[in-house]
Design a protein around this motif. Structure first.
Motif, PDB file in Angstrom:
ATOM      1  N   VAL A   1       7.057  -4.941  -9.429  1.00 54.07           N
ATOM      2  CA  VAL A   1       6.220  -3.905  -8.824  1.00 54.07           C
ATOM      3  C   VAL A   1       6.000  -4.209  -7.344  1.00 54.07           C
ATOM      4  O   VAL A   1       6.079  -3.319  -6.494  1.00 54.07           O
ATOM      5  CB  VAL A   1       4.875  -3.809  -9.573  1.00 54.07           C
ATOM      6  CG1 VAL A   1       3.918  -2.874  -8.843  1.00 54.07           C
ATOM      7  CG2 VAL A   1       5.103  -3.315 -10.983  1.00 54.07           C
ATOM      8  N   ALA A   2       5.754  -5.481  -7.013  1.00 51.65           N
ATOM      9  CA  ALA A   2       5.480  -5.851  -5.620  1.00 51.65           C
ATOM     10  C   ALA A   2       6.691  -5.602  -4.729  1.00 51.65           C
ATOM     11  O   ALA A   2       6.561  -5.052  -3.630  1.00 51.65           O
ATOM     12  CB  ALA A   2       5.051  -7.316  -5.552  1.00 51.65           C
TER      13      ALA A   2
ATOM     14  N   GLY B   1       0.794  -1.227   0.000  1.00 50.87           N
ATOM     15  CA  GLY B   1       0.000   0.000   0.000  1.00 50.87           C
ATOM     16  C   GLY B   1       0.819   1.265   0.000  1.00 50.87           C
ATOM     17  O   GLY B   1       0.386   2.285   0.528  1.00 50.87           O
ATOM     18  N   GLN B   2       2.027   1.235  -0.548  1.00 53.31           N
ATOM     19  CA  GLN B   2       2.906   2.397  -0.518  1.00 53.31           C
ATOM     20  C   GLN B   2       3.181   2.847  -1.943  1.00 53.31           C
ATOM     21  O   GLN B   2       3.965   2.246  -2.659  1.00 53.31           O
ATOM     22  CB  GLN B   2       4.211   2.052   0.197  1.00 53.31           C
ATOM     23  CG  GLN B   2       4.927   3.257   0.762  1.00 53.31           C
ATOM     24  CD  GLN B   2       4.161   3.894   1.913  1.00 53.31           C
ATOM     25  OE1 GLN B   2       3.712   3.199   2.801  1.00 53.31           O
ATOM     26  NE2 GLN B   2       4.036   5.198   1.878  1.00 53.31           N
ATOM     27  N   ASP B   3       2.496   3.888  -2.371  1.00 55.18           N
ATOM     28  CA  ASP B   3       2.651   4.402  -3.730  1.00 55.18           C
ATOM     29  C   ASP B   3       3.307   5.771  -3.653  1.00 55.18           C
ATOM     30  O   ASP B   3       2.643   6.806  -3.629  1.00 55.18           O
ATOM     31  CB  ASP B   3       1.283   4.472  -4.419  1.00 55.18           C
ATOM     32  CG  ASP B   3       1.417   4.841  -5.885  1.00 55.18           C
ATOM     33  OD1 ASP B   3       2.550   4.827  -6.386  1.00 55.18           O
ATOM     34  OD2 ASP B   3       0.386   5.156  -6.518  1.00 55.18           O
ATOM     35  N   CYS B   4       4.629   5.774  -3.560  1.00 57.51           N
ATOM     36  CA  CYS B   4       5.356   7.037  -3.457  1.00 57.51           C
ATOM     37  C   CYS B   4       6.584   6.977  -4.360  1.00 57.51           C
ATOM     38  O   CYS B   4       6.905   5.932  -4.938  1.00 57.51           O
ATOM     39  CB  CYS B   4       5.760   7.327  -2.007  1.00 57.51           C
ATOM     40  SG  CYS B   4       6.832   6.069  -1.302  1.00 57.51           S
ATOM     41  N   SER B   5       7.293   8.088  -4.446  1.00 58.05           N
ATOM     42  CA  SER B   5       8.414   8.177  -5.382  1.00 58.05           C
ATOM     43  C   SER B   5       9.570   7.259  -5.006  1.00 58.05           C
ATOM     44  O   SER B   5      10.327   6.823  -5.879  1.00 58.05           O
ATOM     45  CB  SER B   5       8.914   9.620  -5.446  1.00 58.05           C
ATOM     46  OG  SER B   5       9.307  10.061  -4.154  1.00 58.05           O
ATOM     47  N   CYS B   6       9.714   6.930  -3.697  1.00 52.61           N
ATOM     48  CA  CYS B   6      10.848   6.090  -3.310  1.00 52.61           C
ATOM     49  C   CYS B   6      10.716   4.676  -3.858  1.00 52.61           C
ATOM     50  O   CYS B   6      11.691   3.926  -3.861  1.00 52.61           O
ATOM     51  CB  CYS B   6      10.987   6.048  -1.788  1.00 52.61           C
ATOM     52  SG  CYS B   6       9.537   5.453  -0.915  1.00 52.61           S
ATOM     53  N   ARG B   7       9.522   4.320  -4.306  1.00 48.26           N
ATOM     54  CA  ARG B   7       9.348   3.000  -4.903  1.00 48.26           C
ATOM     55  C   ARG B   7      10.133   2.876  -6.199  1.00 48.26           C
ATOM     56  O   ARG B   7      10.506   1.781  -6.616  1.00 48.26           O
ATOM     57  CB  ARG B   7       7.860   2.744  -5.161  1.00 48.26           C
ATOM     58  CG  ARG B   7       7.545   1.351  -5.653  1.00 48.26           C
ATOM     59  CD  ARG B   7       6.062   1.133  -5.802  1.00 48.26           C
ATOM     60  NE  ARG B   7       5.461   2.024  -6.776  1.00 48.26           N
ATOM     61  CZ  ARG B   7       4.178   1.964  -7.141  1.00 48.26           C
ATOM     62  NH1 ARG B   7       3.383   1.076  -6.594  1.00 48.26           N
ATOM     63  NH2 ARG B   7       3.702   2.801  -8.033  1.00 48.26           N
ATOM     64  N   ARG B   8      10.424   3.990  -6.848  1.00 49.58           N
ATOM     65  CA  ARG B   8      11.125   3.966  -8.131  1.00 49.58           C
ATOM     66  C   ARG B   8      12.497   4.626  -8.063  1.00 49.58           C
ATOM     67  O   ARG B   8      13.040   5.027  -9.089  1.00 49.58           O
ATOM     68  CB  ARG B   8      10.261   4.665  -9.188  1.00 49.58           C
ATOM     69  CG  ARG B   8       9.022   3.880  -9.577  1.00 49.58           C
ATOM     70  CD  ARG B   8       8.069   4.701 -10.419  1.00 49.58           C
ATOM     71  NE  ARG B   8       7.510   5.814  -9.665  1.00 49.58           N
ATOM     72  CZ  ARG B   8       6.470   5.697  -8.837  1.00 49.58           C
ATOM     73  NH1 ARG B   8       5.902   4.521  -8.662  1.00 49.58           N
ATOM     74  NH2 ARG B   8       6.013   6.735  -8.173  1.00 49.58           N
TER      75      ARG B   8
ATOM     76  N   TYR C   1       9.629  -2.349  -0.687  1.00 52.30           N
ATOM     77  CA  TYR C   1      10.777  -1.520  -0.306  1.00 52.30           C
ATOM     78  C   TYR C   1      10.317  -0.152   0.184  1.00 52.30           C
ATOM     79  O   TYR C   1      10.805   0.356   1.203  1.00 52.30           O
ATOM     80  CB  TYR C   1      11.739  -1.367  -1.479  1.00 52.30           C
ATOM     81  CG  TYR C   1      12.800  -0.311  -1.234  1.00 52.30           C
ATOM     82  CD1 TYR C   1      13.860  -0.568  -0.383  1.00 52.30           C
ATOM     83  CD2 TYR C   1      12.712   0.944  -1.834  1.00 52.30           C
ATOM     84  CE1 TYR C   1      14.823   0.395  -0.123  1.00 52.30           C
ATOM     85  CE2 TYR C   1      13.670   1.916  -1.590  1.00 52.30           C
ATOM     86  CZ  TYR C   1      14.718   1.638  -0.739  1.00 52.30           C
ATOM     87  OH  TYR C   1      15.656   2.598  -0.478  1.00 52.30           O
ATOM     88  N   ALA C   2       9.368   0.447  -0.526  1.00 49.32           N
ATOM     89  CA  ALA C   2       8.856   1.744  -0.101  1.00 49.32           C
ATOM     90  C   ALA C   2       8.186   1.635   1.270  1.00 49.32           C
ATOM     91  O   ALA C   2       8.363   2.505   2.138  1.00 49.32           O
ATOM     92  CB  ALA C   2       7.868   2.276  -1.140  1.00 49.32           C
TER      93      ALA C   2
ATOM     94  N   ILE D   1      14.235  -3.705   4.513  1.00 46.08           N
ATOM     95  CA  ILE D   1      14.904  -2.791   3.577  1.00 46.08           C
ATOM     96  C   ILE D   1      16.060  -3.498   2.884  1.00 46.08           C
ATOM     97  O   ILE D   1      16.224  -3.417   1.659  1.00 46.08           O
ATOM     98  CB  ILE D   1      15.402  -1.534   4.311  1.00 46.08           C
ATOM     99  CG1 ILE D   1      14.214  -0.717   4.841  1.00 46.08           C
ATOM    100  CG2 ILE D   1      16.270  -0.680   3.389  1.00 46.08           C
ATOM    101  CD1 ILE D   1      14.630   0.476   5.681  1.00 46.08           C
ATOM    102  N   LEU D   2      16.863  -4.225   3.664  1.00 46.19           N
ATOM    103  CA  LEU D   2      18.012  -4.933   3.090  1.00 46.19           C
ATOM    104  C   LEU D   2      17.557  -5.996   2.096  1.00 46.19           C
ATOM    105  O   LEU D   2      18.119  -6.117   0.996  1.00 46.19           O
ATOM    106  CB  LEU D   2      18.823  -5.572   4.215  1.00 46.19           C
ATOM    107  CG  LEU D   2      20.047  -6.396   3.784  1.00 46.19           C
ATOM    108  CD1 LEU D   2      21.049  -5.517   3.059  1.00 46.19           C
ATOM    109  CD2 LEU D   2      20.684  -7.056   4.998  1.00 46.19           C
ATOM    110  N   ALA D   3      16.528  -6.762   2.463  1.00 46.42           N
ATOM    111  CA  ALA D   3      16.069  -7.849   1.587  1.00 46.42           C
ATOM    112  C   ALA D   3      15.459  -7.307   0.293  1.00 46.42           C
ATOM    113  O   ALA D   3      15.746  -7.809  -0.795  1.00 46.42           O
ATOM    114  CB  ALA D   3      15.054  -8.713   2.326  1.00 46.42           C
ATOM    115  N   THR D   4      14.627  -6.290   0.397  1.00 45.83           N
ATOM    116  CA  THR D   4      13.981  -5.751  -0.803  1.00 45.83           C
ATOM    117  C   THR D   4      14.972  -5.034  -1.708  1.00 45.83           C
ATOM    118  O   THR D   4      14.891  -5.143  -2.932  1.00 45.83           O
ATOM    119  CB  THR D   4      12.839  -4.797  -0.413  1.00 45.83           C
ATOM    120  OG1 THR D   4      13.313  -3.831   0.556  1.00 45.83           O
ATOM    121  CG2 THR D   4      11.672  -5.568   0.203  1.00 45.83           C
ATOM    122  N   ARG D   5      15.938  -4.308  -1.122  1.00 51.65           N
ATOM    123  CA  ARG D   5      16.979  -3.670  -1.941  1.00 51.65           C
ATOM    124  C   ARG D   5      17.771  -4.724  -2.710  1.00 51.65           C
ATOM    125  O   ARG D   5      18.109  -4.536  -3.877  1.00 51.65           O
ATOM    126  CB  ARG D   5      17.925  -2.847  -1.057  1.00 51.65           C
ATOM    127  CG  ARG D   5      17.389  -1.488  -0.653  1.00 51.65           C
ATOM    128  CD  ARG D   5      18.345  -0.825   0.319  1.00 51.65           C
ATOM    129  NE  ARG D   5      19.620  -0.563  -0.321  1.00 51.65           N
ATOM    130  CZ  ARG D   5      20.011   0.642  -0.764  1.00 51.65           C
ATOM    131  NH1 ARG D   5      19.181   1.663  -0.660  1.00 51.65           N
ATOM    132  NH2 ARG D   5      21.186   0.809  -1.300  1.00 51.65           N
TER     133      ARG D   5
END
Length: 371
Positions: free
Chosen positions: A305-306, A212-219, A311-312, A323-327
């Motif tokens: 996308v998921a 549920g996090q739709d922000c710029s840090c996702r990209r 990560y965001a 954060i470490l795993a998603t990065r």
């Protein structure tokens, strides 16, 4: 051990029971030599099951489809269990989204299926924790040859705990809900190589909605030339339709909704809490969806996308291990895509060079005929 014919008879009986529940003719599956595997690989049946489970009134203790899933899993037939596992992303996604958005309706049917899977895994582990071996970094690497050899210190065995010992549960309590669903998804991961692509796709869609996090840090890891294929969004910030470029064609969609090969990639579900007990198996599943070479491209795109949404979410919630795993998954995904593009570019360059290279004229063949 069940004989081959007993297994087929049991699978055909379960398919006939499902046919009566869905009011759908499944004679082509019952006549198959491998009815359970035919049921697993049938997209029309999965779509019918998805529609039935997605009904707002589904999931209660009297839901006949939940009874069918429960009885099918308890049948102990491995191929029939795969059918139940293939529906687990949809079932767990609906259950968690509903229970956190509107906890009043009864979802005892969903909980019974999740508890059956949890209890089976609890029995299989026999009260022992799930461990993983951690290498001793004080020992020289197998790929490292030091110039001066020194006596190696004694190795210290170390193990990390993936899962603590499981406690038997007779009901889904709010404090144990994430762990029960997490164990069920961990069982799904163990069978993921046999799961159909639409089942994996379902999970990726729910995970993106759970974050549920739709922000710029996702990209933030994707430059303008490195957008994920099929998910190039030009957001206007007003929540209206976005534009996504797919293979040079701009299509207007809403909330990253993509219709490709009859599969809708629109995120499902609602934002939910994501404790580590739930997030850990989800990340392992996403890792398979991103990196397994035989996965369909729409599965890889949905997983991209998921994992960026997770990560965001982890960045906003300040969860270091998430954060470490998603990065790490994002970086692996980028490298895999860059490598695939390099292979395509090299193949195209090789084809063009071969087309421009003049070929030598062949000498006419002379046949000697004896008189």
């Amino acid at each position: 051990m069940h004989t081959w014919w007993e297994s087929i008879s049991k699978a055909r009986a379960r398919i006939e029971s499902l046919s009566s529940i869905l009011s759908l003719s499944l004679s082509s599956l019952t006549d198959s030599d491998r009815p359970a595997l035919s049921l697993l690989s049938s997209l029309p049946v999965y779509s019918a099951l998805s529609s039935a489970l997605s009904d707002p009134l589904s999931g209660s203790g009297s839901d006949p489809l939940c009874h069918w899933l429960y009885d099918t899993f308890l049948s102990s037939d491995p191929h029939l269990r795969l059918v139940v596992f293939s529906l687990l992303p949809l079932l767990s996604g609906l259950y968690l989204s509903r229970i956190h958005s509107d906890p009043s309706p009864s979802l005892a049917g969903f909980e019974a299926v999740l508890l059956a899977i949890y209890s089976s895994e609890c029995k299989a582990r026999a009260g022992k924790p799930s461990l993983i071996a951690i290498p001793d970094l004080s020992q020289p690497s197998l790929y490292h040859s030091p110039r001066t050899r020194s006596p190696a210190p004694p190795s210290r065995a170390s193990a990390g705990v993936l899962w603590p010992p499981l406690e038997p549960q007779v009901a889904v309590k709010s404090t144990k809900r994430a762990a029960i669903v997490g164990i069920a998804l961990d069982c799904y991961y163990k069978q993921i190589s046999q799961m159909p692509s639409w089942s994996k796709l379902e999970l990726c869609q729910f995970v993106a909605a759970w974050a549920g996090q739709d922000c710029s840090c996702r990209r933030e890891f994707d430059g303008d030339a490195e957008k994920v294929d099929g998910f190039r969004a030009l957001e206007d910030g007003n929540g209206i339709e976005n534009e996504i470029e797919i293979d040079g064609v701009v299509e207007e969609v809403r909330n990253f909704a993509i219709e490709e090969n009859g599969v809708n990639l629109e995120p499902k579900g609602a934002r939910i809490p994501l404790p580590w007990e739930l997030l850990q198996p989800v990340l392992r599943i996403l890792g398979h969806c991103l990196l397994a070479p035989l996965n369909a491209e729409e599965v890889k795109d949905a997983a991209s996308v998921a994992v960026r949404s997770l990560y965001a979410r982890a960045s906003h919630d300040l969860v270091p291990q998430a954060i470490l795993a998603t990065r790490s998954l994002i970086q692996l995904d980028k490298r895999a895509r860059e490598a695939a593009k390099a292979v395509v570019a090299a193949a195209a360059a090789n084809a063009s060079s071969n087309a421009n290279t003049p070929s030598k004229a062949k000498k006419p063949e002379i046949l000697l005929v004896s008189k």
